[in-house]
Write an enzyme that holds these catalytic residues in place. Structure first.
Site, mmCIF file in Angstrom:
data_model
loop_
_atom_site.group_PDB
_atom_site.id
_atom_site.type_symbol
_atom_site.label_atom_id
_atom_site.label_comp_id
_atom_site.label_asym_id
_atom_site.label_seq_id
_atom_site.Cartn_x
_atom_site.Cartn_y
_atom_site.Cartn_z
ATOM 1 N N SER A 193 41.935 35.316 30.951
ATOM 2 C CA SER A 193 42.494 36.700 31.054
ATOM 3 C C SER A 193 41.453 37.752 31.464
ATOM 4 C CB SER A 193 43.380 37.350 30.066
ATOM 5 O OG SER A 193 44.475 36.234 29.904
ATOM 6 N N ILE B 63 40.259 23.527 36.368
ATOM 7 C CA ILE B 63 40.184 23.912 37.755
ATOM 8 C C ILE B 63 41.268 22.713 38.458
ATOM 9 C CG2 ILE B 63 38.725 23.912 39.919
ATOM 10 C CD1 ILE B 63 38.365 26.101 37.546
ATOM 11 N N TYR C 186 31.250 43.132 36.067
ATOM 12 C CA TYR C 186 31.809 42.619 37.296
ATOM 13 C C TYR C 186 31.106 42.664 38.569
ATOM 14 C CZ TYR C 186 33.637 47.184 38.602
ATOM 15 O OH TYR C 186 33.703 48.456 38.862
ATOM 16 N N ASN D 204 46.034 37.889 44.198
ATOM 17 C CA ASN D 204 47.278 38.482 44.562
ATOM 18 C C ASN D 204 48.035 37.826 45.600
ATOM 19 O OD1 ASN D 204 46.503 40.880 43.044
ATOM 20 N ND2 ASN D 204 45.698 42.160 44.932
ATOM 21 N N GLN E 67 84.970 27.046 31.803
ATOM 22 C CA GLN E 67 84.301 28.531 32.061
ATOM 23 C C GLN E 67 83.035 28.768 31.346
ATOM 24 O OE1 GLN E 67 86.095 31.939 31.087
ATOM 25 N NE2 GLN E 67 86.677 32.483 33.261
ATOM 26 N N GLY F 76 72.177 15.136 25.592
ATOM 27 C CA GLY F 76 71.105 14.348 25.168
ATOM 28 C C GLY F 76 70.202 13.589 26.248
ATOM 29 N N GLU G 122 47.011 31.794 37.028
ATOM 30 C CA GLU G 122 46.994 32.972 37.835
ATOM 31 C C GLU G 122 47.277 34.197 37.332
ATOM 32 O OE1 GLU G 122 47.562 32.327 41.986
ATOM 33 O OE2 GLU G 122 47.506 30.160 41.756
ATOM 34 N N SER H 115 51.754 36.140 31.776
ATOM 35 C CA SER H 115 52.842 37.197 32.001
ATOM 36 C C SER H 115 52.297 38.438 31.394
ATOM 37 C CB SER H 115 54.075 36.662 31.231
ATOM 38 O OG SER H 115 54.658 35.808 31.762
HETATM 39 C C1 LIG Z 1 47.295 23.512 34.422
HETATM 40 C C2 LIG Z 1 46.592 24.864 34.590
HETATM 41 C C3 LIG Z 1 45.768 24.991 35.762
HETATM 42 C C4 LIG Z 1 45.002 26.023 36.165
HETATM 43 N N1 LIG Z 1 44.201 26.034 37.272
HETATM 44 C C5 LIG Z 1 43.159 26.777 37.465
HETATM 45 C C6 LIG Z 1 42.430 27.090 38.557
HETATM 46 O O1 LIG Z 1 42.830 26.184 39.763
HETATM 47 N N2 LIG Z 1 41.383 27.834 38.951
HETATM 48 C C7 LIG Z 1 41.057 28.770 37.813
HETATM 49 O O2 LIG Z 1 40.182 29.435 38.096
HETATM 50 N N3 LIG Z 1 41.891 28.744 36.490
HETATM 51 C C8 LIG Z 1 42.895 27.882 36.446
HETATM 52 N N4 LIG Z 1 43.505 27.803 35.276
HETATM 53 C C9 LIG Z 1 43.228 28.795 34.281
HETATM 54 C C10 LIG Z 1 44.107 29.842 33.986
HETATM 55 O O3 LIG Z 1 44.429 30.685 35.302
HETATM 56 C C11 LIG Z 1 44.075 30.401 32.658
HETATM 57 O O4 LIG Z 1 44.512 29.517 31.764
HETATM 58 C C12 LIG Z 1 44.954 31.902 32.536
HETATM 59 O O5 LIG Z 1 44.335 32.656 33.120
HETATM 60 C C13 LIG Z 1 44.679 32.337 31.102
HETATM 61 O O6 LIG Z 1 43.468 32.206 30.561
HETATM 62 P P1 LIG Z 1 43.164 31.687 29.048
HETATM 63 O O7 LIG Z 1 43.761 30.166 29.146
HETATM 64 O O8 LIG Z 1 41.842 31.816 28.863
HETATM 65 O O9 LIG Z 1 44.264 32.371 27.863
HETATM 66 P P2 LIG Z 1 43.654 33.702 27.333
HETATM 67 O O10 LIG Z 1 42.931 34.666 28.225
HETATM 68 O O11 LIG Z 1 42.888 33.360 25.931
HETATM 69 O O12 LIG Z 1 44.936 34.197 26.780
HETATM 70 C C14 LIG Z 1 45.873 33.743 25.451
HETATM 71 C C15 LIG Z 1 46.990 34.918 25.391
HETATM 72 O O13 LIG Z 1 46.486 36.140 25.099
HETATM 73 C C16 LIG Z 1 47.095 36.992 25.570
HETATM 74 N N5 LIG Z 1 46.317 38.118 26.291
HETATM 75 C C17 LIG Z 1 44.962 37.960 26.709
HETATM 76 N N6 LIG Z 1 44.305 39.201 26.820
HETATM 77 C C18 LIG Z 1 45.320 40.083 26.442
HETATM 78 C C19 LIG Z 1 45.375 41.511 26.756
HETATM 79 N N7 LIG Z 1 44.442 42.317 27.274
HETATM 80 N N8 LIG Z 1 46.731 42.147 26.502
HETATM 81 C C20 LIG Z 1 47.763 41.397 25.974
HETATM 82 N N9 LIG Z 1 47.862 40.237 25.910
HETATM 83 C C21 LIG Z 1 46.717 39.261 26.259
HETATM 84 C C22 LIG Z 1 47.343 36.217 26.979
HETATM 85 O O14 LIG Z 1 48.570 36.963 27.883
HETATM 86 C C23 LIG Z 1 47.780 34.801 26.612
HETATM 87 O O15 LIG Z 1 49.181 34.853 26.078
HETATM 88 C C24 LIG Z 1 44.549 26.798 35.155
HETATM 89 C C25 LIG Z 1 45.172 26.571 33.787
HETATM 90 C C26 LIG Z 1 45.967 25.818 33.533
HETATM 91 C C27 LIG Z 1 46.614 25.545 32.385
#
Ligand SMILES: Cc1cc2nc3c(=O)[nH]c(=O)nc-3n(C[C@H](O)[C@H](O)[C@H](O)COP(=O)(O)OP(=O)(O)OC[C@H]3O[C@@H](n4cnc5c(N)ncnc54)[C@H](O)[C@@H]3O)c2cc1C
Length: 390
Positions: free
Chosen positions: A140, A165, A186, A248, A287, A348, A371, A374
């Site tokens: 995130s 990835i 950044y 986006n 229904q 089932g 991406e 939520s």
């Molecule tokens: C099957 C799969 C395919 C993917 N493909 C790609 C890809 O092609 N390229 C790529 O770059 N990445 C990819 N990802 C990575 C994906 O984008 C990240 O897993 C996602 O952005 C979440 O990051 P994280 O797993 O580190 O979770 P974290 O950032 O650790 O989040 C964990 C929890 O904490 C919450 N959280 C974190 N910060 C906050 C905040 N400030 N406020 C409220 N809640 C918060 C989150 O909502 C989440 O519920 C993929 C992931 C999966 C599982």
């Protein structure tokens, strides 16, 4: 290609080109993908024999201009393709989705003319694209990434690792984000195009996942990997902008994926409730069941409208950050709810691998995570509306 629709046309009304394209993808998914779905899921292995078929259908450069060898279509058409493929198999759709709505968007929107001329024809011809932003410690908080790019003459040397990835095993061309100066935060982030086979670049472990099992999700490892200076995507230090704006667009594709998954699950369930009898009647005659299906159908259409609106805004060159976030947020929630209901309505049998709905349910779960989770979509929406109303 003609323009998608007149501005006043209903969102779901398709132009002749869009209709033909959607039908072609639907026919292809049903004839060529459907027979492979069960095995690909069970073996957690994408069938590479599909790749040349995607190329033949023009799925590798849907909105890439014809001068670069693409189909010269629209972003909305990419969304239609992702939706239709997802009705049949979300692992297949995510390959096409990441390729078109992330990798190609990054090159088309941010790459120099020379970079576009070098890579768009290859991507459009079927060299699979991937998009690598996430790392073990930055999800995130994507811009906390640690992968490092250091200058060496005209070149850049990459060191570090990417995680999660999509297309890691199938991709030939990787859009990779790294920092040229961690002290700049950044503002150090920069995008690079990395080719498979470059010395110092290896694809690591593949994840064993709940859903999207046939889609490869892998680590990428960079060890003194030398990238030519010409492979920088956009401006040095402006990679954060490319990453944000690419996502986006990408989120609209994920919204489409969720709509397709939910549609596939509902199609199967609508048939099933007409066949399954309890208390001497088809369960679809109760229904209680009808109302659940009516609610699900309404949620599905609401999700589709959000997704189509965001995609059409993008094609119209208008801002779609808020609309894309809402589309992805809502479509993933709807898909989770709808696929869960479909499992319930199969009873089932829905819990077994003999029937299709358990896979739709597993595949839908990823929509609230990748991406941007939520919570991250809610953050984007909240920022936008608070700004709008302040
Ligand atoms: C099957 C799969 C395919 C993917 N493909 C790609 C890809 O092609 N390229 C790529 O770059 N990445 C990819 N990802 C990575 C994906 O984008 C990240 O897993 C996602 O952005 C979440 O990051 P994280 O797993 O580190 O979770 P974290 O950032 O650790 O989040 C964990 C929890 O904490 C919450 N959280 C974190 N910060 C906050 C905040 N400030 N406020 C409220 N809640 C918060 C989150 O909502 C989440 O519920 C993929 C992931 C999966 C599982």
């Amino acid at each position: 290609m003609t323009s998608p629709t007149a501005p006043t046309a209903p969102l779901t009304q398709l132009s002749d080109d869009e209709n033909m394209f959607r039908q072609a993808v639907r026919d292809f998914a049903e004839a060529e993908v459907a027979p492979l779905v069960h095995d690909m899921d069970a073996k957690a292995q994408f069938d590479r024999a599909l790749l040349p078929k995607f190329a033949e259908l023009g799925l590798f450069g849907i909105d890439v201009p014809e001068r670069f060898g693409g189909a010269g279509g629209t972003f909305f058409m990419s969304v239609l393709a992702v939706e239709e493929l997802s009705r049949v198999d979300a692992s297949t759709s995510v390959l096409v989705d990441v390729h078109n709505t992330l990798a190609i968007v990054a090159v088309q929107q941010f790459g120099s003319e020379a970079l576009q001329a070098r890579y768009l024809p290859r991507l459009a011809a079927g060299e699979v694209g991937a998009y690598a932003l996430s790392e073990a410690n930055s999800g995130s908080d994507a811009f906390a990434l640690e992968c490092r790019a250091e200058p060496r003459g005209d070149d850049w040397v990459l060191n570090g690792q990417k995680l999660w990835i999509t297309n890691g095993n199938e991709a030939d061309l990787f859009v990779v984000f790294a920092t040229v100066d961690p002290a700049k935060g950044y503002k150090g982030i920069t995008g690079f195009m990395v080719e498979r086979g470059t010395a110092g670049f290896t694809v690591g472990k593949k994840e064993d996942k709940l859903g999207l099992r046939a889609s490869s999700t892998t680590e990428l490892i960079f060890e003194n990997c030398v990238i030519p200076g010409g492979n920088v995507i956009g401006e040095i230090g402006k990679g954060y902008k490319a990453a944000i704006e690419t996502l986006n667009a990408g989120r609209i594709g994920i919204g489409a994926q969720m709509v397709g998954i939910a549609q596939g699950a509902l199609d199967a369930t609508l048939k099933y409730v007409g066949e399954r009898k309890q208390f001497g009647r088809a369960i679809g005659e109760f229904q209680g069941v009808q109302f659940q299906l009516a609610q699900a159908w309404t949620e599905l259409q609401a999700a589709r409208l959000l997704v189509y609106n965001a995609a059409r805004l993008r094609d119209a060159g208008q801002s779609h950050m808020l609309e894309g976030a809402m589309a992805k947020l809502y479509a993933s929630q709807a898909a989770e709810h709808i696929t869960s209901l479909c499992v319930d309505l199969y009873g089932g049998y829905g819990f077994t691998k003999e029937y299709p709905v358990e896979k739709y349910y597993r595949d839908a779960k990823i929509g609230t995570i990748y991406e941007g989770t939520s919570n991250m979509q809610l953050q984007t929406i909240a920022k936008a509306i608070l700004k709008l109303t302040s």
